[in-house]
Motif scaffolding. Structure first.
Motif, mmCIF file in Angstrom:
data_model
loop_
_atom_site.group_PDB
_atom_site.id
_atom_site.type_symbol
_atom_site.label_atom_id
_atom_site.label_comp_id
_atom_site.label_asym_id
_atom_site.label_seq_id
_atom_site.Cartn_x
_atom_site.Cartn_y
_atom_site.Cartn_z
ATOM 1 N N GLY A 253 0.874 -1.216 0.044
ATOM 2 C CA GLY A 253 -0.121 0.018 -0.215
ATOM 3 C C GLY A 253 0.666 1.389 0.185
ATOM 4 O O GLY A 253 0.288 2.273 0.441
ATOM 5 N N VAL A 254 1.894 1.376 -0.520
ATOM 6 C CA VAL A 254 2.852 2.242 -0.450
ATOM 7 C C VAL A 254 3.201 2.937 -1.616
ATOM 8 O O VAL A 254 3.710 4.035 -1.915
ATOM 9 C CB VAL A 254 4.301 2.283 0.249
ATOM 10 C CG1 VAL A 254 4.147 1.660 1.713
ATOM 11 C CG2 VAL A 254 4.955 1.198 -0.703
ATOM 12 N N PHE A 255 2.471 2.481 -2.794
ATOM 13 C CA PHE A 255 2.293 3.013 -4.094
ATOM 14 C C PHE A 255 1.203 2.462 -4.689
ATOM 15 O O PHE A 255 0.515 1.376 -4.459
ATOM 16 C CB PHE A 255 3.265 2.201 -5.173
ATOM 17 C CG PHE A 255 3.211 2.636 -6.578
ATOM 18 C CD1 PHE A 255 3.997 3.739 -6.981
ATOM 19 C CD2 PHE A 255 2.434 2.169 -7.390
ATOM 20 C CE1 PHE A 255 3.879 4.596 -8.185
ATOM 21 C CE2 PHE A 255 2.407 2.602 -8.756
ATOM 22 C CZ PHE A 255 3.139 3.487 -9.141
ATOM 23 N N PRO A 256 0.329 3.733 -5.205
ATOM 24 C CA PRO A 256 1.005 5.031 -5.396
ATOM 25 C C PRO A 256 0.849 5.922 -4.583
ATOM 26 O O PRO A 256 -0.071 5.725 -3.459
ATOM 27 C CB PRO A 256 0.106 5.512 -6.795
ATOM 28 C CG PRO A 256 -1.198 4.908 -6.604
ATOM 29 C CD PRO A 256 -0.874 3.477 -5.832
ATOM 30 N N THR A 257 1.385 7.044 -4.534
ATOM 31 C CA THR A 257 1.526 8.107 -3.500
ATOM 32 C C THR A 257 0.586 9.152 -4.162
ATOM 33 O O THR A 257 0.229 9.066 -5.092
ATOM 34 C CB THR A 257 3.090 8.541 -2.965
ATOM 35 O OG1 THR A 257 3.533 9.171 -4.049
ATOM 36 C CG2 THR A 257 3.711 7.345 -2.599
ATOM 37 N N ALA A 258 0.395 10.152 -3.332
ATOM 38 C CA ALA A 258 -0.462 11.447 -3.788
ATOM 39 C C ALA A 258 0.612 12.024 -5.056
ATOM 40 O O ALA A 258 -0.041 12.565 -5.884
ATOM 41 C CB ALA A 258 -0.465 12.691 -2.627
ATOM 42 N N ALA A 259 2.167 11.860 -4.871
ATOM 43 C CA ALA A 259 2.812 12.492 -6.096
ATOM 44 C C ALA A 259 2.254 11.683 -7.379
ATOM 45 O O ALA A 259 2.865 12.308 -8.368
ATOM 46 C CB ALA A 259 4.123 12.426 -5.653
ATOM 47 N N ASN A 260 1.705 10.651 -7.454
ATOM 48 C CA ASN A 260 1.573 9.848 -8.543
ATOM 49 C C ASN A 260 0.467 9.926 -9.163
ATOM 50 O O ASN A 260 -0.291 9.021 -10.096
ATOM 51 C CB ASN A 260 1.966 8.058 -8.416
ATOM 52 C CG ASN A 260 3.446 7.904 -7.799
ATOM 53 O OD1 ASN A 260 3.470 7.518 -6.626
ATOM 54 N ND2 ASN A 260 4.400 8.387 -8.419
ATOM 55 N N ALA A 261 -0.552 10.702 -8.349
ATOM 56 C CA ALA A 261 -1.848 10.917 -9.096
ATOM 57 C C ALA A 261 -2.295 12.118 -9.083
ATOM 58 O O ALA A 261 -1.553 13.418 -8.595
ATOM 59 C CB ALA A 261 -2.857 10.166 -7.847
ATOM 60 N N ALA A 262 -3.342 12.616 -9.969
ATOM 61 C CA ALA A 262 -3.875 13.999 -9.980
ATOM 62 C C ALA A 262 -4.607 14.314 -9.025
ATOM 63 O O ALA A 262 -5.560 13.465 -8.283
ATOM 64 C CB ALA A 262 -4.630 13.983 -11.125
#
Length: 282
Positions: A253-262
């Protein structure tokens, strides 16, 4: 500047070794181009290394065209040579039709076929029509069930046959000849006799150039390299490690992070949900 078959002859005349690699897809072709390699063979070995077949015989002309076109798109300035698959060049008309499709639909600048003196009339006619042809002698994979997977030309008779075959291909207009699994001294003797370059694979350092299979030189398969190959990197284990890392992060549960999503305003999301529920009578 685009590489052509004239560069074959120029490099042979100047004594410059010719590095060639097989390649089968767009992404790999991009890497080959960035590495500065100017000669690419889209071999029917794709049947084994890309499609998982036991041999090259099941590869179709349509498959060769599709893979060759992808390579041309990835390396537009390279001299891309496309293999003519099994029985696609049995007769002159077949060969011309198959080669024409490879050049017109895939954009290759030369085609390769297997066989010696018996193929000379076919090679000659193709060259007359403006189709650059590369020959292939020694171990010819499309004949593996007939000749076996072994070094060719070890006896006086078979060595003399290979020399005659190479000469016949050159006389017919072939722009180069691949020598596969040929004893190094014999390959060197053939190379010295020909004006056109020889490209060796398992044929020693006396050839005008060398070709290696992409998957072998990069270590993509979990097997020792063939005797005639050299593994220059272990990309397969690196890919496996990357995939394990990806799967582990998703599972944890550590991917994706907020940086990987809109992102989006939460109020708009709530309003959109409310509008849907109102329309559905929820």
């Amino acid at each position: 500047m685009r590489t052509t078959t004239a560069d074959f002859a120029r490099m042979k005349a100047e004594g410059r070794p010719i590095p060639m690699v097989t390649c089968y897809d767009y992404a790999s072709a991009l890497i080959v181009a960035r590495a500065g390699l100017r000669f690419i063979l889209v071999g029917d070995s794709l049947g084994q290394v890309m499609l998982g077949h036991d041999d090259t015989l099941r590869v179709s002309l349509d498959e060769m065209i599709s893979h060759s076109a992808a390579v041309v798109r990835g390396a537009p300035d390279a001299l891309v040579i496309g293999d003519l698959p099994f029985l696609s060049y049995a007769m002159v008309d077949d060969a011309v039709r198959s080669a024409g499709r490879m050049m017109r639909e895939a954009g290759v600048r030369a085609v390769k076929l297997e066989g010696g003196r018996s193929m000379a009339p076919i090679v000659r006619r193709m060259v007359e029509l403006g189709i650059p042809v590369v020959g292939h002698l020694g171990f010819t994979p499309q004949s593996a069930h007939q000749i076996g997977i072994r070094v060719q030309g070890r006896t006086l008779e078979t060595a003399a046959d290979l020399i005659a075959d190479a000469h016949a291909l050159e006389q017919a207009g072939a722009c180069a000849v691949v020598l596969e699994l040929v004893p190094a001294p014999l390959a060197a003797a053939i190379t010295k006799r020909l004006k056109v370059p020889t490209i060796g694979i398992g044929a020693g350092a006396g050839c005008s150039g060398q070709v290696q299979v992409w998957h072998d030189l990069l270590g993509l398969f979990d097997r020792p390299p063939f005797r005639h190959a050299r593994q220059y990197a272990a990309i397969g284990p690196a890919i496996e490690e990357a995939l394990r890392g990806y799967a582990g992060e998703v599972t944890a549960g550590v991917f994706p992070t907020a940086a990987n999503a809109a992102s989006m305003d939460e109020g708009l999301v709530a309003e959109a949900v409310a509008r849907f529920e109102a329309a559905e009578g929820c």
